[in-house]
Design a protein around this motif. Structure first.
Motif, short mmCIF file in Angstrom:
data_model
loop_
_atom_site.label_atom_id
_atom_site.label_comp_id
_atom_site.label_asym_id
_atom_site.label_seq_id
_atom_site.Cartn_x
_atom_site.Cartn_y
_atom_site.Cartn_z
N GLU A 1 0.81 -1.21 0.00
CA GLU A 1 0.00 0.00 0.00
C GLU A 1 0.85 1.27 0.00
O GLU A 1 0.38 2.34 -0.35
CB GLU A 1 -0.92 0.02 1.22
CG GLU A 1 -1.85 -1.16 1.26
CD GLU A 1 -3.24 -0.78 1.74
OE1 GLU A 1 -3.49 -1.04 2.92
OE2 GLU A 1 -4.03 -0.22 0.97
N CYS A 2 2.11 1.12 0.41
CA CYS A 2 3.01 2.27 0.44
C CYS A 2 3.24 2.84 -0.95
O CYS A 2 3.58 4.01 -1.09
CB CYS A 2 4.37 1.88 0.99
SG CYS A 2 4.42 1.77 2.76
N LEU A 3 3.13 2.01 -1.97
CA LEU A 3 3.54 2.45 -3.30
C LEU A 3 2.38 2.48 -4.30
O LEU A 3 2.59 2.51 -5.51
CB LEU A 3 4.68 1.57 -3.82
CG LEU A 3 5.97 1.68 -3.00
CD1 LEU A 3 7.04 0.77 -3.58
CD2 LEU A 3 6.46 3.11 -2.94
N ALA A 4 1.18 2.49 -3.76
CA ALA A 4 0.00 2.57 -4.64
C ALA A 4 -0.76 3.86 -4.33
O ALA A 4 -0.63 4.41 -3.25
CB ALA A 4 -0.90 1.36 -4.40
N PRO A 5 -1.53 4.33 -5.30
CA PRO A 5 -2.36 5.51 -5.01
C PRO A 5 -3.33 5.16 -3.89
O PRO A 5 -4.00 4.13 -3.97
CB PRO A 5 -3.11 5.76 -6.32
CG PRO A 5 -2.45 4.91 -7.35
CD PRO A 5 -1.79 3.78 -6.63
N PRO A 6 -3.39 5.96 -2.83
CA PRO A 6 -4.27 5.61 -1.71
C PRO A 6 -5.74 5.75 -2.09
O PRO A 6 -6.10 6.60 -2.90
CB PRO A 6 -3.90 6.61 -0.63
CG PRO A 6 -3.26 7.76 -1.33
CD PRO A 6 -2.67 7.23 -2.61
N SER B 1 -0.92 11.08 3.12
CA SER B 1 0.14 10.13 2.77
C SER B 1 -0.16 8.74 3.32
O SER B 1 -0.54 8.58 4.48
CB SER B 1 1.47 10.64 3.34
OG SER B 1 2.34 9.57 3.59
N SER B 2 0.05 7.73 2.49
CA SER B 2 -0.19 6.35 2.94
C SER B 2 0.74 5.96 4.09
O SER B 2 0.35 5.20 4.97
CB SER B 2 0.03 5.37 1.78
OG SER B 2 -0.81 5.68 0.71
N GLN C 1 -0.96 3.37 -11.31
CA GLN C 1 0.17 4.27 -11.01
C GLN C 1 1.07 3.66 -9.95
O GLN C 1 2.02 4.30 -9.49
CB GLN C 1 -0.34 5.60 -10.48
CG GLN C 1 -1.17 6.38 -11.45
CD GLN C 1 -1.91 7.47 -10.71
OE1 GLN C 1 -1.50 7.95 -9.67
NE2 GLN C 1 -3.04 7.88 -11.27
N ARG C 2 0.71 2.48 -9.49
CA ARG C 2 1.49 1.79 -8.45
C ARG C 2 2.97 1.73 -8.86
O ARG C 2 3.30 1.59 -10.02
CB ARG C 2 0.93 0.38 -8.32
CG ARG C 2 1.54 -0.48 -7.28
CD ARG C 2 0.89 -1.85 -7.35
NE ARG C 2 -0.44 -1.86 -6.78
CZ ARG C 2 -0.68 -2.02 -5.48
NH1 ARG C 2 0.32 -2.21 -4.63
NH2 ARG C 2 -1.91 -2.02 -5.02
N LEU C 3 3.86 1.85 -7.88
CA LEU C 3 5.29 1.77 -8.18
C LEU C 3 5.82 0.37 -7.88
O LEU C 3 5.29 -0.33 -7.04
CB LEU C 3 6.08 2.74 -7.29
CG LEU C 3 5.93 4.23 -7.47
CD1 LEU C 3 6.95 4.94 -6.60
CD2 LEU C 3 6.12 4.63 -8.93
N PHE D 1 11.12 3.36 -5.20
CA PHE D 1 11.03 4.35 -4.12
C PHE D 1 12.27 4.27 -3.23
O PHE D 1 12.69 3.17 -2.86
CB PHE D 1 9.77 4.14 -3.28
CG PHE D 1 9.58 5.22 -2.25
CD1 PHE D 1 9.11 6.46 -2.63
CD2 PHE D 1 9.94 5.01 -0.92
CE1 PHE D 1 8.96 7.49 -1.69
CE2 PHE D 1 9.79 6.03 0.02
CZ PHE D 1 9.31 7.26 -0.37
N ALA E 1 6.20 8.99 -5.22
CA ALA E 1 5.26 7.87 -5.13
C ALA E 1 3.85 8.43 -5.11
O ALA E 1 3.62 9.50 -4.56
CB ALA E 1 5.51 7.05 -3.85
N PRO E 2 2.90 7.70 -5.70
CA PRO E 2 1.52 8.19 -5.72
C PRO E 2 0.92 8.26 -4.32
O PRO E 2 -0.11 8.89 -4.12
CB PRO E 2 0.79 7.18 -6.59
CG PRO E 2 1.64 5.96 -6.60
CD PRO E 2 3.05 6.43 -6.42
N SER E 3 1.57 7.61 -3.37
CA SER E 3 1.05 7.57 -2.00
C SER E 3 1.52 8.76 -1.17
O SER E 3 1.02 8.99 -0.07
CB SER E 3 1.50 6.28 -1.33
OG SER E 3 2.88 6.09 -1.57
#
Lengths: 504, 504
Positions: free
Chosen positions: A174-179, A376-377, B148-150, B155, B346-348
């Motif tokens: 979840e840290c690297l995905a759009p929340p 921010s996630s 958009q996930r990384l 990161f 990051a998108p988050s």
């Protein structure tokens, strides 16, 4: 009469309070009916007098009973209004209680629930200007009773740091995905759990929306109320909410509050569709919205298909008695519950949330779900761990003690002075702010300005009034979140000296 | 002609590009005038042919010169329009260039700057639904060219974690105070420094506003434009901006774009006060706004007292040639520069910013400075350290290589297939998205839906169109930010198979 053996793990006073409350709401005790004296009830139930006193006190604070001098305790006259609250519904609405429409601080001792809210109407240079716009020099203030800044020991740096490290090393996907625009699921579940434990709210995590502050969430509510819908705010009240409305082009009514809370009568005949209230500890007056008023408000909202946004910001810092129940716990279809972590954790952590009724949530999904998440996630994951790990509730309990002691120490300063003080605290058992009643001869604005020049920052009730300024003259707000008893000791003589100069 | 010895530390091609550009803008080379052939110029300046080719290429991309088949290179006919850009101002406006108002992908090879933007119009369940609203089963997608996930390695976890630990152990006083609504000063200075180094923008840190996303910042711009002011967005374009306008009750015009960018003519006679553009890499077409169009737009904005919001979101990922200069670098009084860290980090991480012209900043202070900050101070402090420590620019450079390689590998897949492929990439040298031209017989929506059922997520240009859908048929967008060349290798045969079935 009541069987205290059935109380389960509840304290006896709380059990008694609930039994009597249910009897009043259920009509078994009629409006205007006299209750047993405290002594009689204590004997009958075989409990200590103090236990009954505590139960009655809570019923008074929440507006179910009233104390009549030299006569005893009575169920409030408007008790038939609770019909709505119990779901039976009524159409004959008795005239509204018009007591105390002058000043909520004059007529009735019971009304003296001075606000100790930590919020204030901030100008842009939050730490450089007082609420009245006075720019201070850059030297640190002698005593700052306006700032929301925290002391170093008031934030759980170590735990927060540990959890942040954990989140960053876990590399949760979840840290690297759009929340999710509503907030991460794990945080929404954590919030729902906390709401159930602490406020008795059975919130659906799917109806929770997380955002960077109450103002952001209010903006969402304004869009959901529909274009051009009229919004109502409390007067005096948290001015920012009114400003959010106006700036985004929405019309806004300022509705007076008195010791029972919002004057629901003033909403009748308007086309208001959203009303913002802080019923458990009104800002800035500190009033608790009475049970009758709550029922009236819900009745109005039901008839008008309007929504009530309940800001519960101060509920965590009630220092004695039972917490005031949130309206949304009983009426999730009409009431939006709002709260924020920026008050309980730090003003720099921008995480607030609201729980939407199903209908509004549907409207949100339809209209606003395209928005990106706003928090921010990383922070959301840390906060979720903080709540789920039990740290949040421990932190709150620590802070409750921390501020409770500070409040007692400050009140003791006034106590020690006896009746000689020019300033009298209006006692309240909640929040991080004291209301002081000052001498009648003061020009509040000038007074605050002169104090500010001497390095003491306070604000006055008038700063939060839209109209009715006269009613709230000579009442000053001192936040003790950032300043402690030593600051008070330094400030009080200066405040008195400046006051005396004004007398001449 | 030009003295390449005077180029300082600039590459020769960049110096040549600047000299010729200045000659065109300054009128020393007239509109329509033929330039020296590449070979002649190379001989004259004593430089390699490739150097001149690179300079001409950049001038073409930015719209200063054009290549006429079998004839040579010419300064664009509308060069006199640059009068505004040089400050002399003109009133006689020649007719707008109406070339390529059909499809920007058909007439002119030069126009083929397909977008590789990483943004998309997301539905609420961002990772569960495709842009066309198709709900996928919960199995991981075979290949996701929408997300958009990384990837984990995209990161800088270690550095971020180190800096966060530092911020939390420093216990900077800013950690425990309400953050400045515009963003912490230290971050605004860091951003200003970065903008100067990377984009040639001399931004006043006091004019920067930090927020949790472009949509939030757009909301501020809408309020600053005044109630009821008309706003314009690109069509096709980043749909969310139009939705933000509509949902907050503002009217919004959708203005067509072609290969030169926004059709400025369509703004004439409207009461638009704010126009949103992405001039350096239009989303989703990838068009670079030509120099002439920029001058026209600035001319229009000056006459109408309107503002231009320049979204520079993709400028960090230009893989060859000189970065396209932002309009705001030259016209900070008319242009709002906007960008975000959610694409580059990051998108988050919800941190975006904009630089307001002085006049708008004044209006902001007057009207909106009561708002609380919207980004956690912890995160702001970490980001400031990340930029000031040089980590950000190193990260960008690493990511540019990372994505550049991925892009080349993907393009190679098509190259290896030769002319047999049903899908042709429209080459672009910027951004994280490929545009593929598919077969004419496809029903784009059905095609995407069927692919999605087979576990392949892509979107089509039509998803971003408000009108003119016909012009953008059979163009598909594949983001390679989250998916790599192996995913492409898996996806392409499925795409071709599904396409062929549709033929029958």
């Amino acid at each position: 009469m009541y069987d205290v053996e059935k109380r389960g793990d509840k304290p006896i006073y709380e059990y008694l309070y609930m039994c009597i409350r249910d009897d009043i709401v259920g009509g078994r005790i009629k409006g205007g009916e006299k209750l047993l004296s405290k002594r009689r009830l204590a004997q009958q139930e075989g409990v200590a007098l103090i236990t009954v006193e505590n139960a009655y006190e809570q019923l008074i604070v929440e507006g179910y009973i009233e104390s009549r001098e030299r006569s005893g305790y009575y169920a409030v006259m408007d008790a038939e209004r609770f019909a709505y609250a119990t779901g039976s519904g009524i159409d004959n609405r008795p005239a509204i209680d018009k007591r105390n429409t002058n000043s909520i601080y004059k007529k009735d001792k019971m009304a003296f629930h001075g606000s100790t809210n930590t919020r204030r109407y901030t100008s842009r240079k939050d730490n450089k200007e007082s609420v009245t716009g006075v720019t201070n020099n850059k030297e640190p203030a002698l005593a700052d009773f306006v700032s929301q800044r925290l002391h170093d020991d008031a934030f759980p740096f170590d735990i927060w740091s540990k959890l942040m490290r954990k989140v960053l090393s876990d590399r949760n996907p979840e840290c690297l995905a759009p929340p999710d625009p509503c907030g991460l699921e794990v945080l929404r579940y954590a919030i729902a759990g906390y709401l159930m434990r602490s406020r008795g709210i059975d919130a659906n995590p799917d109806n929770i929306i997380v955002g960077p502050g109450t103002e952001y969430l209010e903006n969402i509510l304004l869009v959901l109320s529909g274009g051009g819908a009229l919004t109502a705010v409390e007067d005096p009240g948290y001015k920012k909410i009114g400003l959010v409305c106006e700036r985004s082009g929405h019309k806004c009514l300022h509705i007076p509050v008195n010791k029972d809370g919002l004057d629901v009568f003033a909403l009748e005949g308007t086309s208001v569709r959203l009303v913002n209230i802080s019923p458990s500890h009104q800002f800035p007056t500190g009033a608790v919205m009475s049970a009758v008023r709550r029922a009236q408000l819900l009745d109005w909202a039901g008839r008008e298909d309007a929504y009530i946004a309940e800001d519960d910001y101060d509920s965590e810092f009630r220092f004695s008695g039972r917490p005031i129940p949130p309206i949304s716990a009983s009426y999730p279809d009409r009431v939006i519950y709002m709260n924020t972590f920026t008050r309980t954790l730090a003003p720099s952590i921008r995480i607030a949330f609201m729980v939407l009724p199903d209908k509004l949530m549907e409207r949100y999904r339809e209209k606003l779900s395209f928005y990106s998440g706003t928090v921010s996630s990383f922070d959301q994951l840390v906060l979720a761990e903080f709540i789920n790990g039990g740290y949040y509730e421990r932190h709150l309990s620590r802070m409750r003690n921390y501020y409770s002691k500070r409040r007692e120490n400050i009140l003791k300063i006034f106590e020690d002075k006896g009746d000689n003080s020019l300033f009298t605290p209006i006692k309240d058992n909640a929040g991080l702010r004291l209301i002081l009643k000052g001498p009648d001869w003061l020009d509040d604005e000038k007074f605050i300005k002169e104090l500010s020049e001497k390095g003491i920052k306070i604000s006055c009730m008038n700063d939060y009034c839209y109209s009715y300024k006269k009613m709230y003259e000579h009442l000053f707000l001192l936040s003790f979140g950032a300043a402690n008893e030593d600051d008070f000791k330094k400030a009080l003589p200066v405040m008195e000296e400046v006051s005396i100069n004004y007398r001449n």
